[in-house]
Design a protein around this motif. Structure first.
Motif, PDB file in Angstrom:
ATOM      1  N   MET A  31       0.832  -1.191   0.000  1.00 60.06           N
ATOM      2  CA  MET A  31       0.000   0.000   0.000  1.00 60.06           C
ATOM      3  C   MET A  31       0.880   1.260   0.000  1.00 60.06           C
ATOM      4  O   MET A  31       1.892   1.297   0.698  1.00 60.06           O
ATOM      5  CB  MET A  31      -0.893   0.001   1.262  1.00 60.06           C
ATOM      6  N   ARG A  32       0.488   2.243  -0.789  1.00 58.12           N
ATOM      7  CA  ARG A  32       1.188   3.537  -0.777  1.00 58.12           C
ATOM      8  C   ARG A  32       0.528   4.399   0.302  1.00 58.12           C
ATOM      9  O   ARG A  32      -0.673   4.683   0.229  1.00 58.12           O
ATOM     10  CB  ARG A  32       1.092   4.206  -2.138  1.00 58.12           C
ATOM     11  N   VAL A  33       1.323   4.818   1.289  1.00 56.84           N
ATOM     12  CA  VAL A  33       0.779   5.497   2.465  1.00 56.84           C
ATOM     13  C   VAL A  33       1.338   6.912   2.567  1.00 56.84           C
ATOM     14  O   VAL A  33       2.561   7.113   2.506  1.00 56.84           O
ATOM     15  CB  VAL A  33       1.116   4.717   3.763  1.00 56.84           C
ATOM     16  N   PHE A  34       0.449   7.890   2.711  1.00 58.71           N
ATOM     17  CA  PHE A  34       0.853   9.267   2.958  1.00 58.71           C
ATOM     18  C   PHE A  34       0.914   9.471   4.469  1.00 58.71           C
ATOM     19  O   PHE A  34      -0.063   9.221   5.174  1.00 58.71           O
ATOM     20  CB  PHE A  34      -0.144  10.237   2.333  1.00 58.71           C
ATOM     21  N   VAL A  35       2.077   9.916   4.958  1.00 59.52           N
ATOM     22  CA  VAL A  35       2.298  10.080   6.393  1.00 59.52           C
ATOM     23  C   VAL A  35       2.641  11.534   6.699  1.00 59.52           C
ATOM     24  O   VAL A  35       3.545  12.107   6.081  1.00 59.52           O
ATOM     25  CB  VAL A  35       3.445   9.166   6.886  1.00 59.52           C
ATOM     26  N   THR A  36       1.918  12.127   7.648  1.00 63.19           N
ATOM     27  CA  THR A  36       2.320  13.437   8.169  1.00 63.19           C
ATOM     28  C   THR A  36       3.063  13.213   9.479  1.00 63.19           C
ATOM     29  O   THR A  36       2.771  12.272  10.219  1.00 63.19           O
ATOM     30  CB  THR A  36       1.111  14.360   8.428  1.00 63.19           C
ATOM     31  N   GLY A  37       4.050  14.063   9.763  1.00 61.95           N
ATOM     32  CA  GLY A  37       4.831  13.887  10.983  1.00 61.95           C
ATOM     33  C   GLY A  37       5.786  12.710  10.915  1.00 61.95           C
ATOM     34  O   GLY A  37       6.141  12.122  11.943  1.00 61.95           O
ATOM     35  N   GLY A  38       6.232  12.381   9.708  1.00 63.46           N
ATOM     36  CA  GLY A  38       7.023  11.175   9.518  1.00 63.46           C
ATOM     37  C   GLY A  38       8.467  11.234   9.961  1.00 63.46           C
ATOM     38  O   GLY A  38       9.171  10.222   9.882  1.00 63.46           O
ATOM     39  N   THR A  39       8.940  12.403  10.425  1.00 58.14           N
ATOM     40  CA  THR A  39      10.331  12.482  10.889  1.00 58.14           C
ATOM     41  C   THR A  39      10.439  12.660  12.397  1.00 58.14           C
ATOM     42  O   THR A  39      11.542  12.801  12.924  1.00 58.14           O
ATOM     43  CB  THR A  39      11.073  13.632  10.178  1.00 58.14           C
ATOM     44  N   GLY A  40       9.314  12.668  13.110  1.00 53.94           N
ATOM     45  CA  GLY A  40       9.344  12.780  14.556  1.00 53.94           C
ATOM     46  C   GLY A  40       9.720  11.477  15.227  1.00 53.94           C
ATOM     47  O   GLY A  40       9.976  10.459  14.565  1.00 53.94           O
ATOM     48  N   LEU A  41       9.734  11.488  16.549  1.00 55.27           N
ATOM     49  CA  LEU A  41      10.118  10.297  17.311  1.00 55.27           C
ATOM     50  C   LEU A  41       9.206   9.123  16.974  1.00 55.27           C
ATOM     51  O   LEU A  41       9.670   7.996  16.765  1.00 55.27           O
ATOM     52  CB  LEU A  41      10.070  10.610  18.808  1.00 55.27           C
ATOM     53  N   ILE A  42       7.901   9.371  16.913  1.00 54.71           N
ATOM     54  CA  ILE A  42       6.956   8.304  16.575  1.00 54.71           C
ATOM     55  C   ILE A  42       6.908   8.100  15.065  1.00 54.71           C
ATOM     56  O   ILE A  42       6.948   6.975  14.566  1.00 54.71           O
ATOM     57  CB  ILE A  42       5.554   8.628  17.118  1.00 54.71           C
ATOM     58  N   GLY A  43       6.832   9.201  14.326  1.00 52.23           N
ATOM     59  CA  GLY A  43       6.677   9.110  12.879  1.00 52.23           C
ATOM     60  C   GLY A  43       7.805   8.382  12.183  1.00 52.23           C
ATOM     61  O   GLY A  43       7.569   7.606  11.244  1.00 52.23           O
ATOM     62  N   ALA A  97      -4.399  12.384  -2.117  1.00 54.47           N
ATOM     63  CA  ALA A  97      -4.881  11.947  -3.438  1.00 54.47           C
ATOM     64  C   ALA A  97      -3.930  10.944  -4.076  1.00 54.47           C
ATOM     65  O   ALA A  97      -4.357  10.095  -4.864  1.00 54.47           O
ATOM     66  CB  ALA A  97      -5.063  13.160  -4.342  1.00 54.47           C
ATOM     67  N   ARG A  98      -2.652  11.030  -3.747  1.00 46.12           N
ATOM     68  CA  ARG A  98      -1.644  10.152  -4.331  1.00 46.12           C
ATOM     69  C   ARG A  98      -1.485   8.841  -3.566  1.00 46.12           C
ATOM     70  O   ARG A  98      -0.678   8.000  -3.959  1.00 46.12           O
ATOM     71  CB  ARG A  98      -0.293  10.872  -4.382  1.00 46.12           C
ATOM     72  N   ALA A  99      -2.234   8.667  -2.490  1.00 50.85           N
ATOM     73  CA  ALA A  99      -1.997   7.524  -1.605  1.00 50.85           C
ATOM     74  C   ALA A  99      -3.199   6.583  -1.532  1.00 50.85           C
ATOM     75  O   ALA A  99      -4.331   6.967  -1.823  1.00 50.85           O
ATOM     76  CB  ALA A  99      -1.647   8.023  -0.206  1.00 50.85           C
ATOM     77  N   GLU A 100      -2.904   5.365  -1.104  1.00 54.67           N
ATOM     78  CA  GLU A 100      -3.958   4.372  -0.870  1.00 54.67           C
ATOM     79  C   GLU A 100      -4.371   4.330   0.598  1.00 54.67           C
ATOM     80  O   GLU A 100      -5.305   3.615   0.969  1.00 54.67           O
ATOM     81  CB  GLU A 100      -3.464   3.003  -1.304  1.00 54.67           C
ATOM     82  N   GLY A 101      -3.680   5.092   1.432  1.00 52.96           N
ATOM     83  CA  GLY A 101      -4.004   5.195   2.844  1.00 52.96           C
ATOM     84  C   GLY A 101      -3.248   6.366   3.445  1.00 52.96           C
ATOM     85  O   GLY A 101      -2.243   6.814   2.888  1.00 52.96           O
TER      86      GLY A 101
END
Length: 293
Positions: free
Chosen positions: A1-13, A63-67
């Motif tokens: 699955m192509r996943v769009f993630v916000t906050g992907g460089t934080g401790l959790i992300g 729009a570019r992601a499946e999740g």
């Protein structure tokens, strides 16, 4: 699955991005700076330049992601005004992401917090607060879960007061920062109030499981430790920093003082049973031993 993630460089992300990639997903991650974009690329994901306030960029990413997995939040707790601004910014971002996903049946996993329930550990069916300093976050999460009736497989992973890794992160990390600044490892009241916790690497697994499996409109608890007393947390911090440990006024903790003083243990029994989530990494008190003087 192509996943769009916000906050992907934080401790959790960053842990979530690695978990997704390690399990066969591809990741498009929001990056608000050159340094963040480089970190995203180094992790093996594709950066999408923009900030949480850039709503058109968020829509384009969804729009570019499946999740979608939302984790970004501007963690400035210096004053009630800055906290309110961060809550409003996140609410607008969630609304924009949600509208882009309506009618798609795609998964949308947002972040929330475990609620405090007087007299017992909170469970997944308890509502999150919609009043108080962070009540706006609760209202925004409720709106996301409401998208389940509009063709979005929305869910919420509720985080405990401390999500940690190598001794940093969450409320315990804020206690450590305040202790370094004030010279006292403090706790509010008698310190008997309990805070739940989880390791960031275990939390990342739950975000992936929610993305892959969670039914629409559901909430899940990323809780490994049901509740450590704040005094015990402060004691480890004080020992690691060689500072006195004592009760301090709630005002010491700024706009979060009221929340810091609350007893708020939480359970993840249903999450573990339903999604097969099994925390495996060190507990909070064990992980705090990584704090360096």
């Amino acid at each position: 699955m192509r996943v769009f993630v916000t906050g992907g460089t934080g401790l959790i992300g960053s842990a979530v991005v690695a978990e997704l990639l390690d399990n066969g997903h591809t990741v498009l991650a929001l990056a608000r700076s050159d340094a963040s974009a480089q970190a995203v690329e180094a992790a093996g994901a594709e950066p999408l330049r923009g900030a949480l306030a850039d709503l058109d960029t968020l829509r384009a990413g969804a729009a570019r992601a499946e999740g979608v997995i939302h984790l970004a939040f501007h963690h400035d707790f210096s004053s009630p005004d800055t906290l309110a601004k961060s809550v409003a910014e996140e609410g607008a971002a969630l609304a924009a992401l949600g509208e882009e996903l309506v009618g798609s049946d795609r998964p949308f996993v947002t972040v929330a917090g475990t609620p405090a329930v007087p007299g017992r550990a909170s469970v997944e069916s308890d509502p999150v607060p919609t009043e108080g300093p962070v009540g706006g976050r609760g209202r925004a999460v409720a709106s996301v879960l409401g998208l389940s009736s509009r063709g979005v497989r929305s869910s919420a992973v509720r985080l405990p007061r401390t999500v940690h890794n190598q001794g940093s992160g969450g409320f315990a990390g804020l206690l450590t920062d305040i202790a370094r600044r004030t010279g006292v490892s403090g706790y509010p009241g008698d310190g008997a109030q309990r805070w739940p916790a989880a390791h960031a690497l275990d939390t990342a697994v739950l975000f992936r499981l929610a993305l892959e499996q969670a039914e629409a409109g559901t909430s899940w608890h990323a809780v490994a430790d049901e509740g450590d007393s704040v005094r015990d947390i402060a004691t480890v911090i004080g020992r690691r920093l060689d500072l006195p440990v004592e009760s301090v006024p709630a005002e010491t903790f700024g706009p979060l003082g009221q929340i810091f003083a609350s007893d708020q243990p939480s359970s993840s029994a249903y999450t573990r049973q339903a999604l097969g989530w099994e925390p495996k990494h060190p507990s909070l008190l064990e992980d705090l031993e990584n704090i360096q003087p």
